[in-house]
Scaffold this motif. Structure first.
Motif, PDB file in Angstrom:
ATOM      1  N   VAL A   1      20.895  16.070  35.233  1.00 51.14           N
ATOM      2  CA  VAL A   1      20.036  15.258  34.372  1.00 51.14           C
ATOM      3  C   VAL A   1      18.630  15.240  34.957  1.00 51.14           C
ATOM      4  O   VAL A   1      18.405  15.663  36.100  1.00 51.14           O
ATOM      5  N   VAL A   2      17.694  14.715  34.176  1.00 48.53           N
ATOM      6  CA  VAL A   2      16.374  14.381  34.701  1.00 48.53           C
ATOM      7  C   VAL A   2      16.198  12.878  34.554  1.00 48.53           C
ATOM      8  O   VAL A   2      16.766  12.248  33.657  1.00 48.53           O
ATOM      9  N   ALA A   3      15.404  12.297  35.463  1.00 52.38           N
ATOM     10  CA  ALA A   3      15.134  10.863  35.427  1.00 52.38           C
ATOM     11  C   ALA A   3      13.714  10.615  35.897  1.00 52.38           C
ATOM     12  O   ALA A   3      13.130  11.434  36.620  1.00 52.38           O
ATOM     13  N   ASP A   4      13.158   9.489  35.483  1.00 55.08           N
ATOM     14  CA  ASP A   4      11.830   9.118  35.943  1.00 55.08           C
ATOM     15  C   ASP A   4      11.883   8.826  37.442  1.00 55.08           C
ATOM     16  O   ASP A   4      12.674   7.987  37.887  1.00 55.08           O
ATOM     17  N   ALA A   5      11.059   9.508  38.204  1.00 54.79           N
ATOM     18  CA  ALA A   5      11.119   9.415  39.659  1.00 54.79           C
ATOM     19  C   ALA A   5      10.903   7.994  40.154  1.00 54.79           C
ATOM     20  O   ALA A   5      11.556   7.546  41.109  1.00 54.79           O
ATOM     21  N   ALA A   6      10.026   7.244  39.502  1.00 49.08           N
ATOM     22  CA  ALA A   6       9.701   5.895  39.959  1.00 49.08           C
ATOM     23  C   ALA A   6      10.849   4.923  39.772  1.00 49.08           C
ATOM     24  O   ALA A   6      10.899   3.870  40.425  1.00 49.08           O
ATOM     25  N   ALA A   7      11.798   5.259  38.875  1.00 45.93           N
ATOM     26  CA  ALA A   7      12.900   4.346  38.577  1.00 45.93           C
ATOM     27  C   ALA A   7      14.191   4.692  39.315  1.00 45.93           C
ATOM     28  O   ALA A   7      15.198   4.001  39.160  1.00 45.93           O
ATOM     29  N   VAL A   8      14.177   5.757  40.114  1.00 49.21           N
ATOM     30  CA  VAL A   8      15.368   6.146  40.882  1.00 49.21           C
ATOM     31  C   VAL A   8      15.539   5.196  42.064  1.00 49.21           C
ATOM     32  O   VAL A   8      14.594   4.907  42.790  1.00 49.21           O
ATOM     33  N   LEU A   9      16.763   4.710  42.252  1.00 49.56           N
ATOM     34  CA  LEU A   9      17.046   3.732  43.302  1.00 49.56           C
ATOM     35  C   LEU A   9      18.110   4.270  44.253  1.00 49.56           C
ATOM     36  O   LEU A   9      18.995   5.031  43.831  1.00 49.56           O
ATOM     37  N   PRO A  10      18.071   3.903  45.529  1.00 44.72           N
ATOM     38  CA  PRO A  10      19.097   4.372  46.474  1.00 44.72           C
ATOM     39  C   PRO A  10      20.467   3.795  46.146  1.00 44.72           C
ATOM     40  O   PRO A  10      20.588   2.609  45.827  1.00 44.72           O
ATOM     41  N   ALA A  11      21.487   4.626  46.200  1.00 43.82           N
ATOM     42  CA  ALA A  11      22.851   4.158  45.950  1.00 43.82           C
ATOM     43  C   ALA A  11      23.338   3.358  47.160  1.00 43.82           C
ATOM     44  O   ALA A  11      23.174   3.810  48.299  1.00 43.82           O
ATOM     45  N   PRO A  12      23.932   2.187  46.951  1.00 43.15           N
ATOM     46  CA  PRO A  12      24.416   1.385  48.077  1.00 43.15           C
ATOM     47  C   PRO A  12      25.483   2.125  48.884  1.00 43.15           C
ATOM     48  O   PRO A  12      26.417   2.711  48.311  1.00 43.15           O
ATOM     49  N   ASP A  13      25.377   2.095  50.204  1.00 48.08           N
ATOM     50  CA  ASP A  13      26.353   2.761  51.066  1.00 48.08           C
ATOM     51  C   ASP A  13      27.749   2.162  50.936  1.00 48.08           C
ATOM     52  O   ASP A  13      28.747   2.836  51.174  1.00 48.08           O
TER      53      ASP A  13
END
Length: 324
Positions: free
Chosen positions: A91-103
């Motif tokens: 997929v593509v996503a807006d870079a500013a809205a990408v968040l780190p996945a919780p460990d």
């Protein structure tokens, strides 16, 4: 790559087609992500039907929430940029809205954290200002949206009443931590809530259903209570009697979570940090009832549309053994 595509609107099982297609190309300020898991939401069914507030051009790929992997190997959560939705390998996503996945969460759980839990957090904390010791009533408490609200309510120190449909969903709601569970198929919801609250009613009502559920909410909301309207999964949009809200002295609060991404994106980031902390200490964990391969996505979306599922269903493209 493989992707499910919708060429005409209709029921998901009838209009979703698994096809070979080119990888999407990121636009300006976008990033390409490999899909590790995609979570199924009710809006995916509405997208297929052409009934969602966002109507991407045909053909499009549904799937509004994923856990993905960046080109440099970071695990993230994102909302794909339609028409290139998450039921695909990339997929593509807006870079500013990408968040780190919780460990603390695996891929399927992380994919289910974003929309439902952000909606719950904003609804309960930002809109309703839920306080410890208050009573929270959650409609469809065993579903994807409702289960998130139940966990967030318990984490906030509330007493939680869950309304569900059927014995299996009642068992799920109890496992989630509901203090009281009401089976709307077997019980009078209004009478049961009044009994559970000794006639006082619920301080906060979380309603993703609408229709009859909303009518019930107005009958059991407490003095100075708040009804949070987050969706209409029941298919009927209620018309509130404002004179009733005036006489009983309760508030009706709408929640459109997506607006925060454009109006106040810093709050979305703050919410994610709060949710990550809750996940790290085990206070919340998305209820993933099924993990299915990409080939089974259309059937799974249809079951979510029909309201026969509990918790969330995660689609795992890697399980197909396909390559890009």
């Amino acid at each position: 790559m493989q992707a499910w595509r919708v060429h005409e609107n209709g029921e998901p099982s009838e209009v979703m087609r698994l096809e070979e297609t080119e990888r999407p190309v990121p636009g300006e300020h976008q990033v390409l992500l490999k899909v590790r898991a995609a979570n199924i939401n009710f809006p995916d069914a509405l997208l297929c039907r052409g009934q969602y507030q966002v109507r991407p051009p045909l053909p499009f790929t549904p799937g509004v929430e994923i856990c993905g992997e960046t080109g440099d190997g970071r695990r993230v959560i994102a909302n794909p940029a339609l028409p290139h939705g998450g039921f695909a390998e990339y997929v593509v996503a807006d870079a500013a809205a990408v968040l780190p996945a919780p460990d603390a969460l695996d891929d399927a759980e992380a994919a289910a954290l974003h929309i439902g839990y952000q909606t719950g957090w904003f609804g309960l904390h930002r809109r309703a200002r839920l306080e410890a010791g208050e009573t929270l009533l959650v409609h469809a408490a065993a579903g994807g949206v409702g289960s998130a609200a139940v966990q967030l309510g318990k984490a906030a120190g509330a007493t939680v009443i869950g309304v569900v449909g059927g014995p299996a969903k009642a068992a799920t709601a109890r496992e989630l931590g509901c203090d009281t569970v009401i089976d709307r198929h077997a019980e009078d919801v209004v009478a049961a809530v009044k009994e559970a609250t000794r006639g006082r009613g619920a301080d906060v009502v979380y309603d993703p259903v609408g229709g009859t559920a909303y009518t019930q909410s107005t009958k059991v909301v407490a003095f100075e209570g708040r009804i949070v309207v987050v969706g209409f999964a029941g298919g009927t949009v209620p018309a509130p009697a404002l004179n009733h809200a005036l006489v009983k002295n309760y508030g009706i609060l709408g929640l459109h979570w997506g607006l925060y991404a454009t109006r106040n994106p810093k709050l979305v980031q703050h919410c994610h940090e709060q949710l990550t902390g809750l996940a790290a200490r085990g206070a919340i964990r998305p209820l993933v009832s099924e993990r299915v391969p990409l080939a089974a996505a259309a059937d799974a979306v249809q079951r979510v549309a029909d309201g026969t599922t509990t918790g969330r269903i995660a689609v795992l493209p890697a399980e197909n053994g396909a390559t890009a």
